[in-house]
Write a protein that holds these residues in place. Structure first.
Motif, PDB file in Angstrom:
ATOM      1  N   VAL A   1       0.842  -1.200   0.000  1.00  0.00           N
ATOM      2  CA  VAL A   1       0.000   0.000   0.000  1.00  0.00           C
ATOM      3  C   VAL A   1       0.877   1.250   0.000  1.00  0.00           C
ATOM      4  O   VAL A   1       2.051   1.199   0.351  1.00  0.00           O
ATOM      5  CB  VAL A   1      -0.933   0.038   1.235  1.00  0.00           C
ATOM      6  N   THR A   2       0.277   2.343  -0.386  1.00  0.00           N
ATOM      7  CA  THR A   2       1.026   3.597  -0.414  1.00  0.00           C
ATOM      8  C   THR A   2       1.455   3.974   1.000  1.00  0.00           C
ATOM      9  O   THR A   2       0.642   4.013   1.917  1.00  0.00           O
ATOM     10  CB  THR A   2       0.129   4.724  -0.971  1.00  0.00           C
ATOM     11  N   VAL A   3       2.731   4.207   1.133  1.00  0.00           N
ATOM     12  CA  VAL A   3       3.233   4.588   2.457  1.00  0.00           C
ATOM     13  C   VAL A   3       3.357   6.106   2.548  1.00  0.00           C
ATOM     14  O   VAL A   3       3.327   6.798   1.528  1.00  0.00           O
ATOM     15  CB  VAL A   3       4.614   3.943   2.745  1.00  0.00           C
ATOM     16  N   ASP A   4       3.477   6.590   3.755  1.00  0.00           N
ATOM     17  CA  ASP A   4       3.643   8.033   3.927  1.00  0.00           C
ATOM     18  C   ASP A   4       4.919   8.501   3.245  1.00  0.00           C
ATOM     19  O   ASP A   4       5.877   7.730   3.108  1.00  0.00           O
ATOM     20  CB  ASP A   4       3.720   8.383   5.427  1.00  0.00           C
ATOM     21  N   ALA A   5       4.913   9.747   2.859  1.00  0.00           N
ATOM     22  CA  ALA A   5       6.090  10.315   2.200  1.00  0.00           C
ATOM     23  C   ALA A   5       7.321  10.154   3.095  1.00  0.00           C
ATOM     24  O   ALA A   5       7.221  10.236   4.328  1.00  0.00           O
ATOM     25  CB  ALA A   5       5.855  11.787   1.907  1.00  0.00           C
ATOM     26  N   ASN A   6       8.458   9.898   2.484  1.00  0.00           N
ATOM     27  CA  ASN A   6       9.752   9.783   3.160  1.00  0.00           C
ATOM     28  C   ASN A   6       9.858   8.575   4.099  1.00  0.00           C
ATOM     29  O   ASN A   6      10.719   8.526   4.964  1.00  0.00           O
ATOM     30  CB  ASN A   6      10.098  11.062   3.938  1.00  0.00           C
ATOM     31  N   GLU A   7       8.955   7.579   3.947  1.00  0.00           N
ATOM     32  CA  GLU A   7       9.033   6.347   4.755  1.00  0.00           C
ATOM     33  C   GLU A   7      10.192   5.472   4.299  1.00  0.00           C
ATOM     34  O   GLU A   7      10.777   4.750   5.088  1.00  0.00           O
ATOM     35  CB  GLU A   7       7.733   5.552   4.613  1.00  0.00           C
ATOM     36  N   ILE A   8      10.474   5.495   2.973  1.00  0.00           N
ATOM     37  CA  ILE A   8      11.581   4.686   2.459  1.00  0.00           C
ATOM     38  C   ILE A   8      12.780   5.614   2.279  1.00  0.00           C
ATOM     39  O   ILE A   8      12.758   6.492   1.418  1.00  0.00           O
ATOM     40  CB  ILE A   8      11.219   4.043   1.103  1.00  0.00           C
ATOM     41  N   PRO A   9      13.808   5.466   3.110  1.00  0.00           N
ATOM     42  CA  PRO A   9      14.939   6.394   2.998  1.00  0.00           C
ATOM     43  C   PRO A   9      15.699   6.200   1.678  1.00  0.00           C
ATOM     44  O   PRO A   9      16.045   5.086   1.323  1.00  0.00           O
ATOM     45  CB  PRO A   9      15.831   6.042   4.194  1.00  0.00           C
ATOM     46  N   VAL A  10      15.889   7.286   0.964  1.00  0.00           N
ATOM     47  CA  VAL A  10      16.690   7.279  -0.267  1.00  0.00           C
ATOM     48  C   VAL A  10      17.712   8.401  -0.104  1.00  0.00           C
ATOM     49  O   VAL A  10      17.358   9.538   0.212  1.00  0.00           O
ATOM     50  CB  VAL A  10      15.806   7.556  -1.508  1.00  0.00           C
ATOM     51  N   ALA A  11      18.972   8.048  -0.294  1.00  0.00           N
ATOM     52  CA  ALA A  11      20.029   9.063  -0.138  1.00  0.00           C
ATOM     53  C   ALA A  11      19.794  10.214  -1.115  1.00  0.00           C
ATOM     54  O   ALA A  11      19.340   9.993  -2.234  1.00  0.00           O
ATOM     55  CB  ALA A  11      21.388   8.427  -0.384  1.00  0.00           C
ATOM     56  N   LYS A  12      20.107  11.435  -0.681  1.00  0.00           N
ATOM     57  CA  LYS A  12      19.867  12.628  -1.507  1.00  0.00           C
ATOM     58  C   LYS A  12      20.573  12.522  -2.863  1.00  0.00           C
ATOM     59  O   LYS A  12      19.996  12.862  -3.902  1.00  0.00           O
ATOM     60  CB  LYS A  12      20.380  13.859  -0.731  1.00  0.00           C
ATOM     61  N   THR A  13      21.800  12.016  -2.852  1.00  0.00           N
ATOM     62  CA  THR A  13      22.549  11.932  -4.122  1.00  0.00           C
ATOM     63  C   THR A  13      21.839  10.983  -5.093  1.00  0.00           C
ATOM     64  O   THR A  13      21.765  11.237  -6.288  1.00  0.00           O
ATOM     65  CB  THR A  13      23.986  11.416  -3.875  1.00  0.00           C
ATOM     66  N   ILE A  14      21.287   9.873  -4.560  1.00  0.00           N
ATOM     67  CA  ILE A  14      20.586   8.896  -5.417  1.00  0.00           C
ATOM     68  C   ILE A  14      19.282   9.504  -5.912  1.00  0.00           C
ATOM     69  O   ILE A  14      18.929   9.377  -7.095  1.00  0.00           O
ATOM     70  CB  ILE A  14      20.293   7.608  -4.620  1.00  0.00           C
ATOM     71  N   ALA A  15      18.558  10.179  -5.017  1.00  0.00           N
ATOM     72  CA  ALA A  15      17.286  10.800  -5.408  1.00  0.00           C
ATOM     73  C   ALA A  15      17.529  11.843  -6.505  1.00  0.00           C
ATOM     74  O   ALA A  15      16.781  11.931  -7.485  1.00  0.00           O
ATOM     75  CB  ALA A  15      16.618  11.443  -4.196  1.00  0.00           C
ATOM     76  N   ASP A  16      18.595  12.623  -6.348  1.00  0.00           N
ATOM     77  CA  ASP A  16      18.914  13.643  -7.350  1.00  0.00           C
ATOM     78  C   ASP A  16      19.230  13.008  -8.696  1.00  0.00           C
ATOM     79  O   ASP A  16      18.774  13.460  -9.748  1.00  0.00           O
ATOM     80  CB  ASP A  16      20.135  14.475  -6.914  1.00  0.00           C
ATOM     81  N   ASP A  17      20.011  11.931  -8.642  1.00  0.00           N
ATOM     82  CA  ASP A  17      20.393  11.223  -9.861  1.00  0.00           C
ATOM     83  C   ASP A  17      19.150  10.684 -10.571  1.00  0.00           C
ATOM     84  O   ASP A  17      18.996  10.842 -11.784  1.00  0.00           O
ATOM     85  CB  ASP A  17      21.286  10.034  -9.470  1.00  0.00           C
ATOM     86  N   ALA A  18      18.266  10.032  -9.803  1.00  0.00           N
ATOM     87  CA  ALA A  18      17.045   9.457 -10.378  1.00  0.00           C
ATOM     88  C   ALA A  18      16.173  10.565 -10.964  1.00  0.00           C
ATOM     89  O   ALA A  18      15.593  10.421 -12.043  1.00  0.00           O
ATOM     90  CB  ALA A  18      16.276   8.677  -9.307  1.00  0.00           C
ATOM     91  N   PHE A  19      16.107  11.691 -10.264  1.00  0.00           N
ATOM     92  CA  PHE A  19      15.286  12.809 -10.737  1.00  0.00           C
ATOM     93  C   PHE A  19      15.829  13.341 -12.064  1.00  0.00           C
ATOM     94  O   PHE A  19      15.070  13.610 -12.997  1.00  0.00           O
ATOM     95  CB  PHE A  19      15.264  13.923  -9.690  1.00  0.00           C
ATOM     96  N   ASN A  20      17.154  13.478 -12.140  1.00  0.00           N
ATOM     97  CA  ASN A  20      17.763  13.973 -13.386  1.00  0.00           C
ATOM     98  C   ASN A  20      17.480  13.036 -14.555  1.00  0.00           C
ATOM     99  O   ASN A  20      17.248  13.480 -15.677  1.00  0.00           O
ATOM    100  CB  ASN A  20      19.276  14.153 -13.213  1.00  0.00           C
ATOM    101  N   MET A  21      17.496  11.736 -14.298  1.00  0.00           N
ATOM    102  CA  MET A  21      17.212  10.754 -15.359  1.00  0.00           C
ATOM    103  C   MET A  21      15.743  10.784 -15.747  1.00  0.00           C
ATOM    104  O   MET A  21      15.379  10.612 -16.909  1.00  0.00           O
ATOM    105  CB  MET A  21      17.582   9.333 -14.895  1.00  0.00           C
TER     106      MET A  21
END
Ligand code: SF4
Ligand code: FES
Length: 259
Positions: free
Chosen positions: A145-165
């Protein structure tokens, strides 16, 4: 501004009704446009041209467009030898006429690649991209089920990379710019985006295998690291995403049952 336009006109599509390839026998055709405001977008300038053609009872120039905000990836014009024209990080719909000079001659052509057959004039069929996405560019595992925002920790550098892609809009300029008509930048952006995030990791091996296989089946060329794709990409997808896809592919292949 008064401009001379040299536009590729092609009535007969590259693909017959029975699916066979034919030479679409198009040709460059000259048009004059006058009183163009420098603040107009490139597509608005083409709208002006088409208004004039319609008034004369002529066939308007067919070109792809939708959002006109740089987000849908539809506008696909080769302008003066560059996909999306002269401005970097800019789609054809975001390009303004102030990028050109009064009296200029502007050459406008469709994307040229075997996997993007011309449908009419400047419109090409990019359904090969859709089939690559259908082959694996999604997350199908049940992640609960949909979890609350920020429940799954993702490192900022990885999140930025994924966002750029994820910024890739699937326009196909990378293919058009590449001397090999390679789709590696597009496929690598999609593979990278999904493989970087936790929800996409479960299927990362099958995904890269399937998407690369489909890419090859569609007739795109291989990458020879010339970098034109990234230089002409309106969303600045970096070449490093191709390196990441190659690593993902290698890792998938050495443990795969499909070798
Ligand atoms: S990688 Fe860039 S050029 Fe290629 S489809 Fe995506 S946005 Fe367009
Ligand atoms: S029309 Fe949507 S990106 Fe240009």
């Amino acid at each position: 501004m008064n401009l001379t336009l040299q536009i590729w006109r092609q009535n007969k599509p590259d693909i017959n009704n029975n699916g066979s390839y034919q030479n679409g026998d198009g040709k460059m055709t000259e048009y004059k446009v006058t009183d163009i405001s420098p603040d107009m977008s490139f597509l608005e300038m083409l709208d002006e041209l088409n208004e004039g053609l319609l008034k004369k009872g002529d066939d308007p120039v067919a070109f792809d467009h939708d959002c006109r905000e740089g987000i849908c990836g539809m506008c696909s014009l080769y302008i003066n030898g560059q996909p999306h024209g002269p401005e970097s990080g800019t789609t054809a719909c975001q390009l303004h006429m102030r990028s050109f000079k009064d009296g200029d001659t502007i050459y406008i052509e469709p994307w040229r690649a075997k996997a993007f057959p011309v449908v009419k004039d400047l419109v090409v069929n990019r359904s090969s991209f859709d089939r690559i996405i259908q082959a694996g560019g999604y997350v199908s595992v049940n992640t609960g089920v949909t979890v609350d925002a920020n429940e799954i920790p993702v490192a900022k550098t990885i999140a930025d990379d994924a966002f750029n892609m994820a910024a890739c809009i699937g326009c196909g300029a990378c293919v058009a710019a590449c001397k090999n008509a390679s789709a590696m930048l597009f496929v690598s952006a999609k593979v990278s985006q999904l493989s970087l995030l936790p929800q996409g990791k479960a299927e990362r091996k099958e995904r890269v295998e399937r998407m690369v296989a489909q890419m090859d089946e569609e007739g795109f060329g291989a990458c020879t690291n010339t970098g034109a794709c990234s230089a002409e990409c309106p969303k600045d997808i970096p070449l490093s995403s191709i390196a990441r896809m190659n690593r993902e592919y290698f890792e998938a292949k050495i443990t795969s049952n499909n070798v």
